[in-house]
Motif scaffolding. Structure first.
Motif, PDB file in Angstrom:
ATOM      1  N   ALA B 139      -0.150   8.053  -1.084  1.00 52.36           N
ATOM      2  CA  ALA B 139       0.783   7.246  -0.286  1.00 52.36           C
ATOM      3  C   ALA B 139       1.039   5.908  -0.966  1.00 52.36           C
ATOM      4  O   ALA B 139       2.168   5.421  -1.010  1.00 52.36           O
ATOM      5  N   ALA B 140      -0.030   5.326  -1.529  1.00 46.90           N
ATOM      6  CA  ALA B 140       0.115   4.037  -2.214  1.00 46.90           C
ATOM      7  C   ALA B 140       1.022   4.194  -3.425  1.00 46.90           C
ATOM      8  O   ALA B 140       1.871   3.347  -3.693  1.00 46.90           O
ATOM      9  N   ARG B 141       0.850   5.312  -4.124  1.00 48.35           N
ATOM     10  CA  ARG B 141       1.661   5.528  -5.316  1.00 48.35           C
ATOM     11  C   ARG B 141       3.147   5.625  -4.957  1.00 48.35           C
ATOM     12  O   ARG B 141       4.001   5.103  -5.652  1.00 48.35           O
ATOM     13  N   GLU B 142       3.413   6.319  -3.841  1.00 50.35           N
ATOM     14  CA  GLU B 142       4.806   6.407  -3.383  1.00 50.35           C
ATOM     15  C   GLU B 142       5.378   5.027  -3.099  1.00 50.35           C
ATOM     16  O   GLU B 142       6.571   4.795  -3.235  1.00 50.35           O
ATOM     17  N   ALA B 143       4.500   4.120  -2.676  1.00 49.75           N
ATOM     18  CA  ALA B 143       4.932   2.760  -2.374  1.00 49.75           C
ATOM     19  C   ALA B 143       4.880   1.869  -3.618  1.00 49.75           C
ATOM     20  O   ALA B 143       5.082   0.657  -3.530  1.00 49.75           O
ATOM     21  N   GLY B 144       4.579   2.478  -4.773  1.00 54.56           N
ATOM     22  CA  GLY B 144       4.578   1.724  -6.017  1.00 54.56           C
ATOM     23  C   GLY B 144       3.299   0.953  -6.279  1.00 54.56           C
ATOM     24  O   GLY B 144       3.255   0.066  -7.126  1.00 54.56           O
ATOM     25  N   VAL B 145       2.228   1.272  -5.545  1.00 55.24           N
ATOM     26  CA  VAL B 145       0.951   0.577  -5.730  1.00 55.24           C
ATOM     27  C   VAL B 145      -0.033   1.548  -6.375  1.00 55.24           C
ATOM     28  O   VAL B 145      -0.147   2.694  -5.950  1.00 55.24           O
ATOM     29  N   THR B 146      -0.719   1.094  -7.420  1.00 50.04           N
ATOM     30  CA  THR B 146      -1.677   1.976  -8.082  1.00 50.04           C
ATOM     31  C   THR B 146      -3.077   1.747  -7.539  1.00 50.04           C
ATOM     32  O   THR B 146      -3.611   0.641  -7.608  1.00 50.04           O
ATOM     33  N   GLU B 147      -3.655   2.790  -6.960  1.00 46.75           N
ATOM     34  CA  GLU B 147      -5.045   2.742  -6.504  1.00 46.75           C
ATOM     35  C   GLU B 147      -5.743   3.954  -7.100  1.00 46.75           C
ATOM     36  O   GLU B 147      -5.103   4.934  -7.449  1.00 46.75           O
ATOM     37  N   SER B 148      -7.062   3.897  -7.201  1.00 48.80           N
ATOM     38  CA  SER B 148      -7.797   5.081  -7.676  1.00 48.80           C
ATOM     39  C   SER B 148      -8.848   5.454  -6.640  1.00 48.80           C
ATOM     40  O   SER B 148      -9.344   4.593  -5.896  1.00 48.80           O
ATOM     41  N   ILE B 149      -9.173   6.729  -6.606  1.00 44.84           N
ATOM     42  CA  ILE B 149     -10.167   7.208  -5.650  1.00 44.84           C
ATOM     43  C   ILE B 149     -11.506   6.520  -5.876  1.00 44.84           C
ATOM     44  O   ILE B 149     -12.129   6.010  -4.937  1.00 44.84           O
ATOM     45  N   ASP B 150     -11.927   6.465  -7.144  1.00 39.36           N
ATOM     46  CA  ASP B 150     -13.226   5.852  -7.432  1.00 39.36           C
ATOM     47  C   ASP B 150     -13.236   4.367  -7.088  1.00 39.36           C
ATOM     48  O   ASP B 150     -14.205   3.854  -6.535  1.00 39.36           O
ATOM     49  N   GLY B 151     -12.124   3.695  -7.433  1.00 38.00           N
ATOM     50  CA  GLY B 151     -12.021   2.269  -7.143  1.00 38.00           C
ATOM     51  C   GLY B 151     -12.079   2.002  -5.651  1.00 38.00           C
ATOM     52  O   GLY B 151     -12.810   1.121  -5.183  1.00 38.00           O
ATOM     53  N   LEU B 152     -11.314   2.793  -4.892  1.00 33.59           N
ATOM     54  CA  LEU B 152     -11.290   2.627  -3.434  1.00 33.59           C
ATOM     55  C   LEU B 152     -12.651   2.909  -2.830  1.00 33.59           C
ATOM     56  O   LEU B 152     -13.115   2.192  -1.942  1.00 33.59           O
ATOM     57  N   ALA B 153     -13.282   3.986  -3.318  1.00 37.51           N
ATOM     58  CA  ALA B 153     -14.575   4.382  -2.760  1.00 37.51           C
ATOM     59  C   ALA B 153     -15.593   3.264  -2.971  1.00 37.51           C
ATOM     60  O   ALA B 153     -16.357   2.925  -2.061  1.00 37.51           O
ATOM     61  N   ALA B 154     -15.588   2.668  -4.171  1.00 40.78           N
ATOM     62  CA  ALA B 154     -16.540   1.595  -4.469  1.00 40.78           C
ATOM     63  C   ALA B 154     -16.253   0.366  -3.603  1.00 40.78           C
ATOM     64  O   ALA B 154     -17.155  -0.227  -3.014  1.00 40.78           O
ATOM     65  N   GLU B 155     -14.960   0.030  -3.499  1.00 39.50           N
ATOM     66  CA  GLU B 155     -14.571  -1.128  -2.688  1.00 39.50           C
ATOM     67  C   GLU B 155     -14.922  -0.878  -1.219  1.00 39.50           C
ATOM     68  O   GLU B 155     -15.405  -1.766  -0.516  1.00 39.50           O
ATOM     69  N   GLY B 156     -14.685   0.359  -0.778  1.00 44.05           N
ATOM     70  CA  GLY B 156     -14.937   0.707   0.619  1.00 44.05           C
ATOM     71  C   GLY B 156     -16.387   0.540   1.025  1.00 44.05           C
ATOM     72  O   GLY B 156     -16.688   0.094   2.127  1.00 44.05           O
ATOM     73  N   LEU B 157     -17.293   0.881   0.106  1.00 39.93           N
ATOM     74  CA  LEU B 157     -18.716   0.761   0.434  1.00 39.93           C
ATOM     75  C   LEU B 157     -19.088  -0.687   0.698  1.00 39.93           C
ATOM     76  O   LEU B 157     -19.971  -0.985   1.501  1.00 39.93           O
ATOM     77  N   GLU B 158     -18.400  -1.617   0.020  1.00 39.62           N
ATOM     78  CA  GLU B 158     -18.673  -3.043   0.208  1.00 39.62           C
ATOM     79  C   GLU B 158     -17.982  -3.590   1.451  1.00 39.62           C
ATOM     80  O   GLU B 158     -18.586  -4.270   2.269  1.00 39.62           O
ATOM     81  N   LEU B 159     -16.686  -3.261   1.547  1.00 39.92           N
ATOM     82  CA  LEU B 159     -15.860  -3.984   2.525  1.00 39.92           C
ATOM     83  C   LEU B 159     -15.326  -3.113   3.653  1.00 39.92           C
ATOM     84  O   LEU B 159     -14.646  -3.604   4.551  1.00 39.92           O
ATOM     85  N   GLY B 160     -15.600  -1.800   3.601  1.00 34.48           N
ATOM     86  CA  GLY B 160     -14.953  -0.904   4.557  1.00 34.48           C
ATOM     87  C   GLY B 160     -13.558  -0.569   4.051  1.00 34.48           C
ATOM     88  O   GLY B 160     -13.073  -1.175   3.091  1.00 34.48           O
ATOM     89  N   LEU B 161     -12.931   0.420   4.687  1.00 35.56           N
ATOM     90  CA  LEU B 161     -11.669   0.923   4.151  1.00 35.56           C
ATOM     91  C   LEU B 161     -10.855   1.568   5.263  1.00 35.56           C
ATOM     92  O   LEU B 161     -11.401   2.218   6.143  1.00 35.56           O
ATOM     93  N   ASP B 162      -9.530   1.371   5.198  1.00 38.83           N
ATOM     94  CA  ASP B 162      -8.633   2.051   6.122  1.00 38.83           C
ATOM     95  C   ASP B 162      -8.241   3.399   5.525  1.00 38.83           C
ATOM     96  O   ASP B 162      -7.593   3.431   4.481  1.00 38.83           O
TER      97      ASP B 162
END
Lengths: 87, 226
Positions: B139-162
């Motif tokens: 969904a982020a890519r469709e909106a022109g934003v680059t995210e990665s699964i690993d990056g999100l997962a790591a960030e999520g463990l620290e800060l939570g994630l939607d």
């Protein structure tokens, strides 16, 4: 193996799209998939990819997923076959 | 079918009332139904209630509790973890006097202890998580934003994630990643193949299938009334 990949892939698509048994048998290499099916949002595509990984025992990297991969049935079939050969 | 409530224990002490959908005619067989998790819960909701309607017709009381932080729950999902859900299901089982449990998909990851029953179409927490992470990246890519699964997962463990519209805490993500359905005495696994048809949790749109509901209800009714 190639024939069974084709058969299994039709089955996965039928499951995700809720097609009746046999309906995905009519897919040809040029049958349009995602650009033509507005109900396939990112959640549905994500579910499809996870299911492909499960049923074909492959790992799909997000970088490999682009509009072209999901444009036609033939493109998706070629991708899964290549993945299976590399596995 | 009527709305019920059950007292859900709070980690800080005390309890809060959560809703449950119930068919209660004071019968001997009383089934606690634990719903599928996250986006799958929406796609499986009608199927789940259709199975309950059939079981009600077969003489079995059924209860489908809301998970804390979901549906009409007054609790904030972002502050919860799977263990809180398991505690809530335990409390619901006791409150409704459940004699058996039926867990759907990820619902089998939060089973109450010491109750027998069934787990339909088990799934690993890691798989649920990966699908939701993937959906977010796409969904982020469709909106022109680059995210990665690993990056999100790591960030999520620290800060939570939607994910898929659910605000999930780091602890929720961490526990989910490690949760997998384990064989348990008294819990019979019902593979989807036994029910047949194409799995409703995979559908792009919520759907229903009376034949599948008949099949699952028949398995439960035969087991419960045996």
């Amino acid at each position: 193996m190639t024939a069974s990949i084709d058969h299994k892939l039709r089955r996965v698509l039928a499951d995700v799209l809720g097609l009746k048994p046999g309906q995905s048998d009519a897919f040809t290499k040029d049958t349009g998939l995602f650009g033509h099916l507005p109900e396939l949002d990112s959640m549905a595509v994500a579910g499809l990819l996870t299911e492909l990984e499960d049923r074909f025992d492959i790992v799909i990297d997000e970088d490999e997923v682009d509009g072209e991969l999901l444009e036609t049935y033939g493109a998706l079939l070629a991708f899964v076959k290549a993945k299976r050969e590399a596995a | 079918m009527t709305p019920h409530t059950y007292p859900c224990p709070l980690s800080a002490g005390g309890s809060v009332d959560e809703y449950a959908l119930g068919f209660d005619r004071g019968r001997k067989e009383r089934l606690l139904v634990i719903p599928a998790l996250f986006d799958e819960a929406n796609r499986m909701r009608r199927f789940t209630v259709e199975v309950m309607r059939r079981l009600d017709g077969a003489g079995i009381d059924c209860f489908l509790p809301d998970l804390p932080g979901c549906n009409e729950s007054p609790q904030d999902l972002a502050l919860l973890e799977p263990e809180d859900w398991a505690t809530a299901m335990h409390a619901a089982a006791r409150h409704f006097g459940a004699s058996k449990v039926l867990a759907i998909r990820g619902g089998g990851l939060i089973l109450p202890p010491a109750i027998s029953g069934w787990h339909y179409a088990p799934v690993k927490g890691a798989n649920l998580l990966k699908t939701m992470l993937r959906a977010r990246v796409l969904a982020a890519r469709e909106a022109g934003v680059t995210e990665s699964i690993d990056g999100l997962a790591a960030e999520g463990l620290e800060l939570g994630l939607d994910l898929a519209g659910y605000p999930l805490s780091g602890e929720m993500l961490r526990q989910l990643q490690g949760l997998a359905p384990a064989p348990r005495a008294g819990i019979t696994v019902i593979a989807h193949e036994l029910v047949g048809g194409s799995p409703l949790w995979l559908r792009a749109e919520p759907d229903e299938d009376p034949i599948q509901a008949d099949a699952l209800a028949a398995v439960i009714a035969m087991g419960a009334l045996a």
